[in-house]
Design a protein around this motif. Structure first.
Motif, short mmCIF file in Angstrom:
data_model
loop_
_atom_site.label_atom_id
_atom_site.label_comp_id
_atom_site.label_asym_id
_atom_site.label_seq_id
_atom_site.Cartn_x
_atom_site.Cartn_y
_atom_site.Cartn_z
N ARG A 70 3.53 8.98 9.26
CA ARG A 70 3.03 7.85 8.49
C ARG A 70 4.10 7.38 7.50
NH1 ARG A 70 2.80 7.11 4.15
NH2 ARG A 70 2.74 9.29 3.59
N GLU A 73 6.88 5.59 9.41
CA GLU A 73 6.41 4.27 9.83
C GLU A 73 6.42 3.29 8.66
OE1 GLU A 73 2.66 5.27 11.64
OE2 GLU A 73 3.57 5.50 13.62
N GLN A 74 6.03 3.77 7.47
CA GLN A 74 6.07 2.91 6.29
C GLN A 74 7.51 2.56 5.93
OE1 GLN A 74 3.40 1.52 4.57
NE2 GLN A 74 5.05 0.33 3.64
N HIS A 77 8.65 -0.13 8.10
CA HIS A 77 8.08 -1.40 7.67
C HIS A 77 8.83 -1.95 6.45
CE1 HIS A 77 5.09 -4.47 6.83
NE2 HIS A 77 5.06 -4.05 5.58
N ASP A 78 9.16 -1.06 5.51
CA ASP A 78 9.85 -1.45 4.28
C ASP A 78 11.33 -1.79 4.53
OD1 ASP A 78 7.49 -0.88 2.98
OD2 ASP A 78 8.20 1.01 2.11
N THR A 120 7.34 5.00 -2.53
CA THR A 120 6.58 3.89 -1.92
C THR A 120 6.12 4.23 -0.51
OG1 THR A 120 8.63 2.83 -1.19
CG2 THR A 120 7.71 2.12 -3.32
N ALA A 121 6.92 4.94 0.26
CA ALA A 121 6.53 5.31 1.62
C ALA A 121 5.86 6.68 1.68
CB ALA A 121 7.76 5.29 2.53
#
Length: 160
Positions: A70, A73-74, A77-78, A120-121
Motif C-alpha cells: 500500500r 502504491e501510494q 501515485h505521489d 505521506t505514503a
C-alpha cells in the motif's frame, strides 16, 4: 556539506556568518555547443536536463506485506515517474527515471525520495541501503548487452 561545517571549497578556511563569498565561474570552451541563458546581464551556457535511471534499495525491520505494498502504491501515485517497485516484508527496490542536470542532482533527489515520502505514503521506517544512478545511454547499452537492469515490465508494484 553538513549544516554548520566550516570547510570551504576554495580552501579559504571558515567563513564568518553573514560574510559575502566571491563566486567564480568557468566559461565554456570554443567547442561548446550548448544553449545560452542570460543571468545578471551576461550570457552563460545552460546545461540541458538529462534522463537518469535510478534504482533505490531500502531495507529494515519486518513490516506487514499489505502495508508495504500500500505504501509503495501510494509512493507511485505521489511520484508519477516511478516505473516499478519490488518488495518483501523487510526490503524493497524502486526503479524510475529522473530528469536532472547531472548525476549529482539525480542522486540527491533519489536519496531524499524515501524520507520525504515516508510520512505521506506511510512507508516503513527503512533506511536506504543501495543506490544506482546511470545515464540513459548506459542503461540502453546494458539492456542491449543483456546485462540488466532489464526494462521495467510489468510496470507497477510487485512482490519479489
Amino acid at each position: 556539506m553538513r549544516h554548520g561545517a566550516a570547510a570551504s571549497r576554495a580552501g579559504g578556511g571558515p567563513r564568518v556568518a553573514g560574510e559575502e563569498r566571491a563566486l567564480t565561474s568557468v566559461t565554456a570552451g570554443a567547442g561548446y555547443e550548448g544553449r545560452a541563458c542570460v543571468e545578471a546581464g551576461r550570457e552563460q551556457p545552460e546545461e540541458a536536463a538529462r534522463l537518469w535511471h535510478v534504482t533505490l534499495s531500502v531495507s529494515g525491520g519486518e513490516a506487514p506485506l499489505k502495508e508495504v505494498r500500500r505504501g509503495l502504491e501510494q509512493l507511485a501515485h505521489d511520484h508519477p515517474f516511478l516505473l516499478t517497485s519490488r518488495y518483501a516484508n523487510d526490503h524493497a527496490e524502486i526503479r524510475y527515471w529522473e530528469e536532472a542536470r547531472d548525476l549529482h542532482d539525480a542522486a540527491a533527489v533519489a536519496l531524499r525520495l524515501w524520507g520525504e515520502h515516508r510520512q505521506t505514503a506511510r512507508l516503513p521506517p527503512w533506511e536506504i541501503v543501495g543506490l544506482e544512478v546511470i545515464d540513459r545511454e548506459t542503461y540502453h547499452q546494458r539492456v542491449a548487452e543483456g546485462c540488466g537492469p532489464l526494462p521495467a515490465a510489468p510496470v507497477g508494484v510487485h512482490p519479489y
